[in-house]
Write an enzyme that holds these catalytic residues in place. Sequence first.
Site, PDB file in Angstrom:
ATOM      1  N   HIS A   7       0.830  -1.198   0.000  1.00 13.72           N
ATOM      2  CA  HIS A   7       0.000   0.000   0.000  1.00 13.72           C
ATOM      3  C   HIS A   7       0.868   1.254   0.000  1.00 13.72           C
ATOM      4  O   HIS A   7       2.061   1.186   0.224  1.00 13.72           O
ATOM      5  CB  HIS A   7      -0.962   0.020   1.204  1.00 13.72           C
ATOM      6  N   GLU A  56      -3.775   3.867   1.304  1.00 14.74           N
ATOM      7  CA  GLU A  56      -4.176   4.065   2.691  1.00 14.74           C
ATOM      8  C   GLU A  56      -4.417   5.549   2.937  1.00 14.74           C
ATOM      9  O   GLU A  56      -3.516   6.365   2.760  1.00 14.74           O
ATOM     10  CB  GLU A  56      -3.076   3.564   3.637  1.00 14.74           C
ATOM     11  N   HIS A  75       4.401  11.295  -6.087  1.00 12.25           N
ATOM     12  CA  HIS A  75       3.031  11.142  -6.565  1.00 12.25           C
ATOM     13  C   HIS A  75       2.705   9.664  -6.701  1.00 12.25           C
ATOM     14  O   HIS A  75       3.581   8.817  -6.706  1.00 12.25           O
ATOM     15  CB  HIS A  75       2.826  11.858  -7.907  1.00 12.25           C
ATOM     16  N   GLU A 117      -0.807  10.702 -11.006  1.00  8.96           N
ATOM     17  CA  GLU A 117      -0.465  10.671 -12.430  1.00  8.96           C
ATOM     18  C   GLU A 117      -1.374   9.681 -13.135  1.00  8.96           C
ATOM     19  O   GLU A 117      -1.548   8.554 -12.690  1.00  8.96           O
ATOM     20  CB  GLU A 117       0.994  10.247 -12.612  1.00  8.96           C
TER      21      GLU A 117
END
Length: 122
Positions: A7, A56, A75, A117
């Site tokens: 995550h 998360e 990002h 993105e």
Amino acid sequence: MEFKFNHFNFNVLDLNKSMKFYEEALGLKEVKRKEAGDGSFILVYMGDGVTDFTLELTWLRDRVESYDLGDEEFHLAVTVDDYQESFMKHEKMGCIEYVNESMGIYFITDPDGYWIEIVPKR
């Protein structure tokens, strides 16, 4: 020994607003939640329903000031199967932050200013 992505975390100020954004913008759904017994934090894991990777979202009860995102050089990136439709959707939502036509990608921002993105599936 084998490592796999699990995550990625974004800290958010308004958990419900962020969850709604990620569901509307990227189709992510809550797959797991952890709440502190004393109410000091809530962790919500948002998934795409295809991979095991989750985003998360961390909400901290006592946090009121915006998070310092620096120069936003970090990002999260996602692929999309219909780039044009995705672009039109995000344009309508008003969340497109930057378009790089030469690379064929663009970035959207979430309610806290994190960049995501959007990459066409190749």
